[in-house]
Scaffold this motif. Structure first.
Motif, PDB file in Angstrom:
ATOM      1  N   GLN A 118       9.655   5.106   0.427  1.00  0.00           N
ATOM      2  CA  GLN A 118       8.340   5.547  -0.582  1.00  0.00           C
ATOM      3  C   GLN A 118       8.944   7.342  -0.552  1.00  0.00           C
ATOM      4  O   GLN A 118       8.617   8.005  -0.050  1.00  0.00           O
ATOM      5  N   LEU A 121       9.097   1.826  -3.056  1.00  0.00           N
ATOM      6  CA  LEU A 121       7.857   1.647  -3.256  1.00  0.00           C
ATOM      7  C   LEU A 121       7.195   2.734  -3.997  1.00  0.00           C
ATOM      8  O   LEU A 121       7.167   3.958  -3.368  1.00  0.00           O
ATOM      9  N   THR A 122       6.995   2.856  -5.315  1.00  0.00           N
ATOM     10  CA  THR A 122       6.181   3.807  -5.822  1.00  0.00           C
ATOM     11  C   THR A 122       4.866   3.340  -6.427  1.00  0.00           C
ATOM     12  O   THR A 122       3.965   4.055  -6.895  1.00  0.00           O
ATOM     13  N   GLU A 123       4.438   2.103  -6.083  1.00  0.00           N
ATOM     14  CA  GLU A 123       2.951   1.494  -6.822  1.00  0.00           C
ATOM     15  C   GLU A 123       2.078   1.771  -5.291  1.00  0.00           C
ATOM     16  O   GLU A 123       2.001   1.751  -4.335  1.00  0.00           O
ATOM     17  N   HIS A 124       0.642   2.087  -5.955  1.00  0.00           N
ATOM     18  CA  HIS A 124      -0.307   2.326  -5.049  1.00  0.00           C
ATOM     19  C   HIS A 124      -1.182   0.840  -4.754  1.00  0.00           C
ATOM     20  O   HIS A 124      -0.923  -0.093  -5.653  1.00  0.00           O
ATOM     21  N   SER A 125      -1.772   0.912  -3.681  1.00  0.00           N
ATOM     22  CA  SER A 125      -2.705  -0.355  -3.483  1.00  0.00           C
ATOM     23  C   SER A 125      -3.830  -0.495  -4.492  1.00  0.00           C
ATOM     24  O   SER A 125      -4.132   0.828  -4.980  1.00  0.00           O
ATOM     25  N   LEU A 126      -4.697  -1.389  -4.625  1.00  0.00           N
ATOM     26  CA  LEU A 126      -5.743  -1.530  -5.613  1.00  0.00           C
ATOM     27  C   LEU A 126      -6.941  -1.089  -5.207  1.00  0.00           C
ATOM     28  O   LEU A 126      -7.895  -1.068  -6.064  1.00  0.00           O
ATOM     29  N   PRO A 154       0.293  -3.004  -1.861  1.00  0.00           N
ATOM     30  CA  PRO A 154       0.457  -3.087  -3.204  1.00  0.00           C
ATOM     31  C   PRO A 154       0.927  -4.335  -3.830  1.00  0.00           C
ATOM     32  O   PRO A 154       2.067  -4.962  -3.287  1.00  0.00           O
ATOM     33  N   LYS A 161       2.284  -5.839  -6.652  1.00  0.00           N
ATOM     34  CA  LYS A 161       3.611  -6.088  -7.517  1.00  0.00           C
ATOM     35  C   LYS A 161       4.648  -6.166  -6.398  1.00  0.00           C
ATOM     36  O   LYS A 161       5.660  -7.005  -6.479  1.00  0.00           O
ATOM     37  N   ILE A 162       4.820  -4.973  -5.444  1.00  0.00           N
ATOM     38  CA  ILE A 162       5.983  -5.055  -4.676  1.00  0.00           C
ATOM     39  C   ILE A 162       6.046  -6.182  -3.549  1.00  0.00           C
ATOM     40  O   ILE A 162       6.992  -6.704  -3.159  1.00  0.00           O
ATOM     41  N   LYS A 196       7.323  -9.114  -5.189  1.00  0.00           N
ATOM     42  CA  LYS A 196       8.607  -9.262  -5.402  1.00  0.00           C
ATOM     43  C   LYS A 196       9.209  -9.542  -4.105  1.00  0.00           C
ATOM     44  O   LYS A 196      10.071 -10.446  -4.047  1.00  0.00           O
ATOM     45  N   THR A 201      -3.789  -9.855  -0.358  1.00  0.00           N
ATOM     46  CA  THR A 201      -2.959  -9.645  -1.333  1.00  0.00           C
ATOM     47  C   THR A 201      -1.853 -10.744  -1.123  1.00  0.00           C
ATOM     48  O   THR A 201      -1.172 -11.078  -2.020  1.00  0.00           O
TER      49      THR A 201
END
Length: 222
Positions: free
Chosen positions: A96, A133-138, A147, A149-150, A153, A174
């Motif tokens: 991160q 990881l650059t995505e935030h949780s929803l 999150p 998307k990650i 993957k 999730t």
């Protein structure tokens, strides 16, 4: 898709075999200090004590049991108590670069990923063990929500379509949501009714065949 409301110690003995486990167990950070605690991490609704002692005495033995009985177990143990878990077969991180949590020597810029058993995707060469990881949780209300998307993957790199995935510490669901999106089946177990309700709503939004089950009684287990 199945959601079980209850303690996974009571539910696990009643389940049929699964292909793999993907889970984000409690981190044992209640009672801590610092920026991460002030931001609300670790503040569950009170069904269990999220402490180091609880991780060692309850969570780690559950993980050991699954490592011995499931072909593949992948988990994110958190930074504070990962030393208590069995040595993994492979190791990775969620890196991160914009992390703001603080440690004694600087930012908390990575979260460990532990891999046990054999990769169920049938692929090894070219498969990453770490992810940026650059995505935030929803923002579904769980203090340590992953999150999607990650998480998708990661699941796609350790499984095949049709596999049955178990998450014994389901949280807000999730793992189940991304499993359906990837064509996997999934079972989630969660001790807190609040988070089961959140997970059920998320799955209903996905228009899934969903079963919500209570924890089995002692009579059913005997």
């Amino acid at each position: 898709m199945q959601i079980w409301l209850g303690d996974c110690q009571g539910v696990l003995p009643t389940l049929d075999p699964v292909d793999l486990v993907l889970t984000d167990p409690p981190y044992g950070i209640n009672g801590g200090s610092g920026l991460g605690e002030k931001r609300g991490h670790g503040k569950y609704t009170g069904a269990f004590p999220d402490t180091t002692e609880y991780i060692q005495s309850v969570i780690v033995p559950i993980i050991r049991q699954m490592i011995e009985s499931v072909p593949c177990v992948v988990l994110t143990p958190g930074n504070k108590n990962f030393i208590f878990y069995p040595q993994p077969a492979s190791f990775g991180v969620f890196y991160q670069p914009a992390a703001v949590g603080l440690q004694t020597f600087g930012n908390v810029d990575a979260q460990p990923i532990f891999y046990y058993g054999k990769n169920q995707s049938g692929r090894v060469f070219g498969t990453p063990c770490s992810y940026q990881l650059t995505e935030h949780s929803l923002g579904y209300g769980h203090p340590c929500e992953k999150p999607p998307k990650i998480w998708a993957k990661l699941l796609s790199n350790i499984s095949k379509p049709g596999h049955l995935v178990l998450d014994p510490f389901m949280g807000s669901g999730t793992t189940l949501v991304v499993a359906k999106q990837l064509g996997r089946k999934a079972i989630g177990i969660e001790i807190e009714e609040k988070y089961c309700e959140i997970a059920a709503r998320r799955l209903q939004q996905e228009i899934l065949p969903l079963q919500v089950k209570p924890q089995p009684t002692l009579e059913q287990m005997s």
